[in-house]
Write a protein that holds these residues in place. Structure first.
Motif, PDB file in Angstrom:
ATOM      1  N   LYS A 188      -3.369 -41.593  -0.285  1.00 55.74           N
ATOM      2  CA  LYS A 188      -3.346 -40.284  -0.938  1.00 55.74           C
ATOM      3  C   LYS A 188      -1.915 -40.026  -1.394  1.00 55.74           C
ATOM      4  CE  LYS A 188      -3.361 -36.302   1.199  1.00 55.74           C
ATOM      5  NZ  LYS A 188      -3.731 -35.184   2.067  1.00 55.74           N
ATOM      6  N   GLU A 189      -1.779 -39.512  -2.575  1.00 53.11           N
ATOM      7  CA  GLU A 189      -0.446 -39.273  -3.122  1.00 53.11           C
ATOM      8  C   GLU A 189       0.395 -38.426  -2.170  1.00 53.11           C
ATOM      9  OE1 GLU A 189      -1.355 -37.800  -7.011  1.00 53.11           O
ATOM     10  OE2 GLU A 189      -2.325 -39.706  -7.528  1.00 53.11           O
ATOM     11  N   GLN A 190       1.654 -38.851  -2.024  1.00 52.21           N
ATOM     12  CA  GLN A 190       2.672 -38.220  -1.158  1.00 52.21           C
ATOM     13  C   GLN A 190       2.539 -38.557   0.321  1.00 52.21           C
ATOM     14  OE1 GLN A 190       2.719 -34.051  -2.359  1.00 52.21           O
ATOM     15  NE2 GLN A 190       2.960 -34.808  -4.454  1.00 52.21           N
ATOM     16  N   ASP A 191       1.495 -39.284   0.710  1.00 56.61           N
ATOM     17  CA  ASP A 191       1.439 -39.735   2.113  1.00 56.61           C
ATOM     18  C   ASP A 191       2.483 -40.836   2.329  1.00 56.61           C
ATOM     19  OD1 ASP A 191      -0.447 -38.024   2.979  1.00 56.61           O
ATOM     20  OD2 ASP A 191      -2.072 -39.498   3.194  1.00 56.61           O
ATOM     21  N   VAL A 192       3.011 -40.900   3.556  1.00 58.13           N
ATOM     22  CA  VAL A 192       4.030 -41.913   3.852  1.00 58.13           C
ATOM     23  C   VAL A 192       3.366 -43.124   4.525  1.00 58.13           C
ATOM     24  CG1 VAL A 192       6.138 -42.419   5.157  1.00 58.13           C
ATOM     25  CG2 VAL A 192       5.874 -40.210   3.998  1.00 58.13           C
ATOM     26  N   CYS A 193       3.502 -44.281   3.891  1.00 57.47           N
ATOM     27  CA  CYS A 193       2.896 -45.518   4.373  1.00 57.47           C
ATOM     28  C   CYS A 193       3.992 -46.470   4.834  1.00 57.47           C
ATOM     29  CB  CYS A 193       2.137 -46.209   3.241  1.00 57.47           C
ATOM     30  SG  CYS A 193       0.869 -45.185   2.525  1.00 57.47           S
TER      31      CYS A 193
END
Lengths: 319, 190
Positions: free
Chosen positions: B108-113
């Motif tokens: 999901k956009e802006q999630d930190v992976c």
């Protein structure tokens, strides 16, 4: 800072150390009942093993190199040559670089000698001690050949070099190409046969003559030259290694020299060999059989421990 | 390039084997009393995820692999590549479909992976352990049955399909564990 970050605690539980104390007492009682004398021989010595696959730890004593004993063998054999009779040592032995789940560079070794016995008689006594400690009567003994035939349909003595290499290639994923017969046999032993041994005590005898170390070499009933050497395993874990001992001084000297040549060729450190052992054999050592047994591993088996640090208070990472 | 000897092998060490970067899982020292010493090593191939077992002669060495894990923010997918950004330097990396693999359905956009870089480019992507996603499709909820167990499949905004309780409806947001694909609960909007 140090008090909170430095792990000072033992890795073994109080229960394991109580089991260790009880086992040491049980071993001493076993030999006292059989009139085998406990002796102490040097742990620090000017001479070292010549074994191609065992490295000694070097210390300094009065400024000169001295070596921590990799086993009490040479001292015990000199006592035998001096006519002191059946004897054993229960103490520490040291091996450079041997560390892992089943190895600690400093470990407890039991080694004993029986005058006038051969390897078969001593095997029986090893079975008795292990049976008593582990409280089991499940003992099987089979020759090195039978073990390979049973699980790999291969005769380790008569198979060609190519057959051995093919068998290893089928059975073990390697990062290298094995070079000699013994390397192939060792790989099959440790990767396929030890795990296949199952529960209980397994005694394996009549090793290939090329793996004789300090054992006599004789013909077996098929006419094959075999080393009169045996190993004891419990649940696939190697516990003890015994010999019908070599008593021929010249042959002993030849094997020391062959070991030295091999070590030099492999660019391994060449330690001064124990010429006092050769001298003792020259003077005459009685016919005897001897065996060395890893006490820490026996303790692991008796108490159901998976890793050696569970039975040693302070293994090398904490020592 | 640095290399490591078998006695330095330990869990998590990144090395090269057969041309692929691997992570060491386990290293067992094997030595018969009167024989040669070996190390039985389990390694995870970081490209394929497969675990290999391999025996080395003790003292052999392997080259270290230029592999590192970085926390990065997921930006967008341009149809061919997935784009990530390092939050401190704003440096951007594009990861191929292969590198992203199964993680794609959780992004999901802006999630930190966690992006694993090999020689500076993305080799693998690990999504956050927990993600909060919106339900975009599911069968209508069953009224009056909120206390009962029972689940139904729900499609989330990223395409992942998870099992959710019967009372949840399209437009609600849920918290999911990406390691197991399990529904953890309804997400509270804050």
């Amino acid at each position: 800072m140090t008090s909170t970050t430095t792990p000072w605690q033992p890795s073994a539980s109080l229960k394991a150390l109580r089991e260790r104390a009880a086992l040491l007492a049980q071993i001493r009682r076993f030999f006292a009942d059989r009139r085998v004398l406990e002796v102490e021989v040097p742990v620090l010595s000017r001479r070292a093993t010549s074994d191609p696959h065992i490295d000694s730890i070097t210390a300094l004593c009065t400024g000169e190199p001295a070596y921590l004993a990799t086993s009490p063998e040479f001292g015990l054999k000199r006592l035998l040559a001096a006519g002191f009779g059946d004897c054993y040592s229960l103490g520490k032995a040291f091996r450079e670089g041997e560390a892992g789940g089943r190895h600690n560079p400093e470990f407890t070794m039991l080694e004993w000698y029986r005058v006038g016995w051969d390897d078969r008689q001593l095997m029986t006594e090893v079975g008795e001690l292990l049976g008593q400690v582990l409280n089991t009567d499940r003992i099987q003994s089979l020759s090195y050949r039978e073990l390979f035939q049973r699980h790999l349909q291969l005769d380790p003595h008569s198979a060609s070099d190519e057959e051995l290499r093919d068998c290893v290639a089928r059975e073990v994923e390697l990062s290298f190409v094995p070079t000699g017969r013994d390397e192939c046999l060792d790989l099959l032993m440790s990767h396929r046969l030890e795990p296949a041994m199952g529960e209980g005590i397994t005694l394996v005898y009549d090793f290939p003559a090329s793996q004789a170390a300090l054992a006599r070499v004789t013909e077996d009933d098929t006419g094959t030259l075999v080393a009169r050497r045996f190993e004891a395993y419990v649940g696939g874990l190697e516990l003890a290694n015994g010999y019908w001992e070599l008593t021929d001084a010249e042959e002993q000297l030849r094997r020391f020299e062959a070991d030295h040549r091999y070590r030099a060729m492999q660019k391994l450190h060449v330690y001064p060999f124990e010429e006092r052992l050769v001298a003792a054999l020259e003077a005459g050592m009685p016919d005897c059989a001897g065996v060395a047994l890893g006490v820490d591993r026996l303790l692991m088996l008796a108490g159901g421990y998976q890793r050696i640090e569970e039975v040693i208070a302070f293994p090398i990472e904490r020592a | 390039m640095a290399s490591y000897s078998t006695n330095e092998f330990k869990g998590g060490l990144k090395v090269m084997l057969d041309g692929d970067p691997c992570s060491i899982v386990e290293n067992e020292f094997v030595k018969p009393g009167k024989g040669q010493a070996f190390n039985r090593v389990k390694l995870r191939n970081l490209k394929t995820g497969r675990v290999w077992e391999r025996t080395f002669r003790s003292g052999e060495s392997l080259e270290s692999a230029d592999v590192m894990d970085r926390d990065m923010e997921y930006l967008y997918n341009d149809g061919e590549f997935y784009h990530f950004m390092e939050p401190e330097t704003f440096e951007q990396h594009q990861a191929s479909v292969d590198a992203v693999g199964d993680a794609a359905k959780w992004l999901k956009e802006q999630d930190v992976c966690t992006v694993t870089l090999y020689n500076g480019s993305p080799l693998a992507v690990t999504p956050p352990n927990h993600v909060i996603l919106e339900i975009t499709d599911t069968d209508p909820g069953l009224r009056g049955d909120t206390a009962q167990g029972g689940t139904k499949p729900a499609t989330l905004s990223t395409g992942a399909v998870v099992k959710v309780p019967l009372f949840l409806e399209i437009g609600e947001t849920v918290k999911v564990d990406t390691r197991t694909g399990e529904y953890l609960g309804r997400a509270k909007e804050d």
